[in-house]
Design a protein around this motif. Structure first.
Motif, PDB file in Angstrom:
ATOM      1  N   GLN A 227       0.813  -1.212   0.000  1.00 54.12           N
ATOM      2  CA  GLN A 227       0.000   0.000   0.000  1.00 54.12           C
ATOM      3  C   GLN A 227       0.850   1.267   0.000  1.00 54.12           C
ATOM      4  O   GLN A 227       0.328   2.380   0.060  1.00 54.12           O
ATOM      5  CB  GLN A 227      -0.965  -0.008   1.183  1.00 54.12           C
ATOM      6  CG  GLN A 227      -2.004  -1.124   1.080  1.00 54.12           C
ATOM      7  CD  GLN A 227      -3.105  -1.020   2.116  1.00 54.12           C
ATOM      8  OE1 GLN A 227      -3.127  -0.108   2.928  1.00 54.12           O
ATOM      9  NE2 GLN A 227      -4.022  -1.969   2.098  1.00 54.12           N
ATOM     10  N   GLY A 228       2.169   1.102  -0.062  1.00 52.08           N
ATOM     11  CA  GLY A 228       3.068   2.233  -0.212  1.00 52.08           C
ATOM     12  C   GLY A 228       3.278   3.070   1.026  1.00 52.08           C
ATOM     13  O   GLY A 228       3.706   4.227   0.930  1.00 52.08           O
ATOM     14  N   ILE A 229       3.001   2.527   2.199  1.00 51.33           N
ATOM     15  CA  ILE A 229       3.157   3.316   3.427  1.00 51.33           C
ATOM     16  C   ILE A 229       4.086   2.643   4.438  1.00 51.33           C
ATOM     17  O   ILE A 229       4.036   2.962   5.628  1.00 51.33           O
ATOM     18  CB  ILE A 229       1.782   3.597   4.089  1.00 51.33           C
ATOM     19  CG1 ILE A 229       1.062   2.286   4.415  1.00 51.33           C
ATOM     20  CG2 ILE A 229       0.924   4.479   3.212  1.00 51.33           C
ATOM     21  CD1 ILE A 229      -0.179   2.495   5.271  1.00 51.33           C
ATOM     22  N   LEU A 230       4.954   1.733   3.979  1.00 56.39           N
ATOM     23  CA  LEU A 230       5.837   1.034   4.913  1.00 56.39           C
ATOM     24  C   LEU A 230       6.734   2.008   5.666  1.00 56.39           C
ATOM     25  O   LEU A 230       6.896   1.908   6.887  1.00 56.39           O
ATOM     26  CB  LEU A 230       6.683  -0.007   4.174  1.00 56.39           C
ATOM     27  CG  LEU A 230       7.654  -0.819   5.049  1.00 56.39           C
ATOM     28  CD1 LEU A 230       6.901  -1.554   6.150  1.00 56.39           C
ATOM     29  CD2 LEU A 230       8.434  -1.815   4.193  1.00 56.39           C
ATOM     30  N   ASN A 231       7.325   2.955   4.950  1.00 56.19           N
ATOM     31  CA  ASN A 231       8.213   3.914   5.614  1.00 56.19           C
ATOM     32  C   ASN A 231       7.449   4.718   6.671  1.00 56.19           C
ATOM     33  O   ASN A 231       7.972   5.018   7.740  1.00 56.19           O
ATOM     34  CB  ASN A 231       8.831   4.859   4.582  1.00 56.19           C
ATOM     35  CG  ASN A 231       9.997   5.632   5.149  1.00 56.19           C
ATOM     36  OD1 ASN A 231      10.929   5.040   5.702  1.00 56.19           O
ATOM     37  ND2 ASN A 231       9.964   6.947   5.026  1.00 56.19           N
ATOM     38  N   ARG A 232       6.201   5.017   6.387  1.00 57.02           N
ATOM     39  CA  ARG A 232       5.370   5.776   7.336  1.00 57.02           C
ATOM     40  C   ARG A 232       5.131   4.989   8.620  1.00 57.02           C
ATOM     41  O   ARG A 232       5.246   5.521   9.724  1.00 57.02           O
ATOM     42  CB  ARG A 232       4.030   6.130   6.674  1.00 57.02           C
ATOM     43  CG  ARG A 232       2.987   6.730   7.613  1.00 57.02           C
ATOM     44  CD  ARG A 232       3.191   8.227   7.797  1.00 57.02           C
ATOM     45  NE  ARG A 232       2.399   8.748   8.902  1.00 57.02           N
ATOM     46  CZ  ARG A 232       1.126   9.129   8.816  1.00 57.02           C
ATOM     47  NH1 ARG A 232       0.483   9.015   7.656  1.00 57.02           N
ATOM     48  NH2 ARG A 232       0.509   9.632   9.858  1.00 57.02           N
ATOM     49  N   VAL A 233       4.787   3.719   8.494  1.00 54.82           N
ATOM     50  CA  VAL A 233       4.425   2.952   9.695  1.00 54.82           C
ATOM     51  C   VAL A 233       5.646   2.444  10.457  1.00 54.82           C
ATOM     52  O   VAL A 233       5.505   1.870  11.542  1.00 54.82           O
ATOM     53  CB  VAL A 233       3.477   1.788   9.346  1.00 54.82           C
ATOM     54  CG1 VAL A 233       2.172   2.304   8.809  1.00 54.82           C
ATOM     55  CG2 VAL A 233       4.125   0.813   8.384  1.00 54.82           C
ATOM     56  N   LEU A 234       6.829   2.659   9.901  1.00 54.31           N
ATOM     57  CA  LEU A 234       8.057   2.357  10.643  1.00 54.31           C
ATOM     58  C   LEU A 234       8.559   3.587  11.392  1.00 54.31           C
ATOM     59  O   LEU A 234       9.616   3.546  12.024  1.00 54.31           O
ATOM     60  CB  LEU A 234       9.143   1.855   9.693  1.00 54.31           C
ATOM     61  CG  LEU A 234       8.918   0.470   9.064  1.00 54.31           C
ATOM     62  CD1 LEU A 234      10.065   0.137   8.114  1.00 54.31           C
ATOM     63  CD2 LEU A 234       8.779  -0.607  10.125  1.00 54.31           C
ATOM     64  N   GLN A 235       7.793   4.673  11.338  1.00 56.90           N
ATOM     65  CA  GLN A 235       8.188   5.934  11.964  1.00 56.90           C
ATOM     66  C   GLN A 235       8.540   5.806  13.450  1.00 56.90           C
ATOM     67  O   GLN A 235       9.498   6.435  13.910  1.00 56.90           O
ATOM     68  CB  GLN A 235       7.069   6.970  11.787  1.00 56.90           C
ATOM     69  CG  GLN A 235       7.452   8.393  12.149  1.00 56.90           C
ATOM     70  CD  GLN A 235       6.317   9.378  11.864  1.00 56.90           C
ATOM     71  OE1 GLN A 235       5.321   9.026  11.254  1.00 56.90           O
ATOM     72  NE2 GLN A 235       6.473  10.608  12.314  1.00 56.90           N
ATOM     73  N   PRO A 236       7.815   4.985  14.223  1.00 60.53           N
ATOM     74  CA  PRO A 236       8.172   4.870  15.644  1.00 60.53           C
ATOM     75  C   PRO A 236       9.504   4.166  15.893  1.00 60.53           C
ATOM     76  O   PRO A 236      10.048   4.250  16.991  1.00 60.53           O
ATOM     77  CB  PRO A 236       7.020   4.038  16.236  1.00 60.53           C
ATOM     78  CG  PRO A 236       5.900   4.183  15.271  1.00 60.53           C
ATOM     79  CD  PRO A 236       6.556   4.289  13.934  1.00 60.53           C
ATOM     80  N   PHE A 237      10.043   3.485  14.872  1.00 63.70           N
ATOM     81  CA  PHE A 237      11.260   2.693  15.047  1.00 63.70           C
ATOM     82  C   PHE A 237      12.428   3.372  14.343  1.00 63.70           C
ATOM     83  O   PHE A 237      12.866   2.954  13.264  1.00 63.70           O
ATOM     84  CB  PHE A 237      11.042   1.270  14.510  1.00 63.70           C
ATOM     85  CG  PHE A 237       9.750   0.651  14.959  1.00 63.70           C
ATOM     86  CD1 PHE A 237       9.625   0.145  16.240  1.00 63.70           C
ATOM     87  CD2 PHE A 237       8.662   0.599  14.103  1.00 63.70           C
ATOM     88  CE1 PHE A 237       8.429  -0.416  16.662  1.00 63.70           C
ATOM     89  CE2 PHE A 237       7.463   0.037  14.512  1.00 63.70           C
ATOM     90  CZ  PHE A 237       7.349  -0.463  15.806  1.00 63.70           C
ATOM     91  N   ARG A 238      12.935   4.433  14.928  1.00 58.99           N
ATOM     92  CA  ARG A 238      13.953   5.268  14.276  1.00 58.99           C
ATOM     93  C   ARG A 238      15.244   4.511  14.000  1.00 58.99           C
ATOM     94  O   ARG A 238      15.844   4.660  12.927  1.00 58.99           O
ATOM     95  CB  ARG A 238      14.233   6.488  15.149  1.00 58.99           C
ATOM     96  CG  ARG A 238      13.054   7.461  15.234  1.00 58.99           C
ATOM     97  CD  ARG A 238      13.367   8.635  16.144  1.00 58.99           C
ATOM     98  NE  ARG A 238      12.231   9.539  16.254  1.00 58.99           N
ATOM     99  CZ  ARG A 238      12.204  10.591  17.061  1.00 58.99           C
ATOM    100  NH1 ARG A 238      13.262  10.869  17.813  1.00 58.99           N
ATOM    101  NH2 ARG A 238      11.131  11.353  17.102  1.00 58.99           N
ATOM    102  N   LYS A 239      15.687   3.696  14.966  1.00 58.00           N
ATOM    103  CA  LYS A 239      16.940   2.956  14.780  1.00 58.00           C
ATOM    104  C   LYS A 239      16.835   2.012  13.585  1.00 58.00           C
ATOM    105  O   LYS A 239      17.767   1.893  12.786  1.00 58.00           O
ATOM    106  CB  LYS A 239      17.285   2.171  16.048  1.00 58.00           C
ATOM    107  CG  LYS A 239      17.735   3.041  17.216  1.00 58.00           C
ATOM    108  CD  LYS A 239      18.122   2.184  18.408  1.00 58.00           C
ATOM    109  CE  LYS A 239      18.589   3.062  19.576  1.00 58.00           C
ATOM    110  NZ  LYS A 239      18.952   2.234  20.757  1.00 58.00           N
ATOM    111  N   LEU A 240      15.684   1.368  13.452  1.00 51.01           N
ATOM    112  CA  LEU A 240      15.487   0.443  12.334  1.00 51.01           C
ATOM    113  C   LEU A 240      15.463   1.200  11.015  1.00 51.01           C
ATOM    114  O   LEU A 240      16.105   0.796  10.045  1.00 51.01           O
ATOM    115  CB  LEU A 240      14.182  -0.334  12.522  1.00 51.01           C
ATOM    116  CG  LEU A 240      13.747  -1.227  11.349  1.00 51.01           C
ATOM    117  CD1 LEU A 240      14.806  -2.262  11.037  1.00 51.01           C
ATOM    118  CD2 LEU A 240      12.415  -1.901  11.662  1.00 51.01           C
TER     119      LEU A 240
END
Length: 416
Positions: A390-403
């Motif tokens: 759905q093209g929002i993977l980078n968005r939903v990884l926002q809480p995981f800054r180190k990753l």
């Protein structure tokens, strides 16, 4: 399942391995002080792994796994032994039970070697000291040889059981792995908005397990959970006097929730949180790179850890295959595996898409990820895959800054 009952996947898994009639069932009864396991002098009474969930103070909620004898014989015996060996994949603490009247032989050495190979904390227990005593020198010998705690007991009389329980507690605590669902992402007093769709697949009268567990951890962290449906998210956010620290959504409504959540509010999903809690989020995110490389005729495995009634728009049988087709445009061969069995022919697949693993304990999910990696196959989970297509993977990884930073550095290195 009662809302007040700890799910089996969240309990410490203590498995007992030993020969037939070594006293495995009797040992469970002695440790728990209850007649919870069937005891018989007939060899081979326990034919399949038996799971006994209970509270064992001071450890708390545990599940004992009573296994078939590692010396079982015959065609059926081999099948039972295979089931026993499969238990290793979900074992948090292993107890190797040895019959004092039989001594140590090849079966014990073989299972102990497998336990050590999988780096499972273990205790060696010599049973039936009421019939035959093992010298302290021999106990010291095996302690040095195997490099694990060794204790002598009698499941029949209770001798040595309290000492075993002390060692069990120490061994379990030494292996504690502090992995959280959401606790480390929020602070005391934070609001967390949970978007919970109510549809035909939602259990009547209750929330699904990942939602229950997430809410409980928010409360434990001193946060405040606000639960809403996807069509009322905007209204909910407007009603809050302060900006929530995090929005967590069911992955199947990612697109709508992402559109309705302001960019300055971190967004993720239950499935992505559980990818980290139960497995290896970084490995699962890397697995998305394989989607674009799929070719006509490639095999994809969709693995679900539980079995359930299939709906018309089932995620495994309908939605994920549809999303794969839309994303790749390829004609793919889709296999679906459900329940406790996990295919052995993993090398045949070009990609594994796994469920959120709410019914598996962390050790078993990590074993599955390891198996897939050893087969040279990429793996993703439902939430990661859905966010990606759905093209929002980078968005939903926002809480995981180190990753996110680690993945960005890896991509930059590949480009260079």
């Amino acid at each position: 399942m009662s809302l007040n009952k700890t799910p089996r996947s969240e309990r410490l898994h203590i498995a007992i391995f030993g020969r037939r009639n070594a006293g495995k069932s009797s040992l469970i009864n002695a440790i728990t002080g209850q007649n919870v396991a069937l005891v018989s002098p007939v060899k081979g009474t326990t034919t399949d792994p038996v799971y006994k969930a209970m509270e064992l103070l001071p450890l708390g909620p545990v599940v004992f796994i009573d296994t078939a004898g590692i010396d079982d014989e015959g065609e059926l015996g081999e099948l039972r032994k295979k089931k026993t060996w499969e238990v290793l994949g979900k074992t948090d603490v292993a107890i190797l039970l040895i019959d004092n009247t039989e001594g140590v032989g090849e079966p014990e050495e073989e299972i102990l070697s497998a336990i050590k190979k999988q780096k499972i904390p273990a205790i060696a227990v010599f049973n039936k000291c009421d019939l035959k005593t093992i010298s302290s020198d021999m106990l010291s010998f095996y302690n040095a040889k195997w490099e694990i705690p060794v204790v002598q007991v009698s499941a029949a009389t209770g001798e040595g059981i309290e000492k075993l329980k002390e060692i069990l507690m120490q061994t379990a605590k030494a292996d504690e792995d502090q992995v959280f669902i959401v606790k480390d992402l929020i602070s005391r007093g934070d609001f967390v908005v949970l978007v919970v769709p109510i549809d035909k697949s939602a259990p009547k009268g209750r929330l699904i397990l990942p939602q229950q567990q997430t809410i409980r951890e928010i409360i434990d962290a001193g946060g405040m959970a606000v639960v809403t449906q996807e069509d009322r998210l905007k209204e909910t956010l407007d009603a809050l006097k302060v900006k929530p620290r995090l929005v967590i959504t069911d992955s199947q409504v990612f697109h709508k929730v992402a559109a309705d959540t302001p960019l300055d509010i971190p967004l993720t999903s239950f499935s992505i949180l559980f990818a980290r809690y139960k497995g290896d989020l970084e490995e699962l995110v890397k697995g998305t790179q394989a989607v674009e490389k799929l070719k006509d005729g490639d095999k994809v495995l969709i693995a679900e850890a539980c079995t359930h009634h299939r709906l018309d728009d089932d995620i495994a049988q309908v939605k994920i295959p549809r999303w794969l087709k839309q994303k790749t445009g390829k004609n793919l061969h889709i296999d679906i595996a459900s329940g406790g069995d996990f295919p052995e022919n993993l090398k045949e697949y070009s990609l594994v898409i796994h469920c959120g693993a709410c019914m598996l304990n962390r050790r078993e999910m990590m074993r599955r990820i390891r198996q897939v990696k050893e087969a040279g196959v990429p793996i993703v989970n439902y939430g990661v895959f859905i966010a990606y297509v759905q093209g929002i993977l980078n968005r939903v990884l926002q809480p995981f800054r180190k990753l996110r930073n680690a993945l960005k550095e890896e991509e930059e290195t590949k480009v260079v």
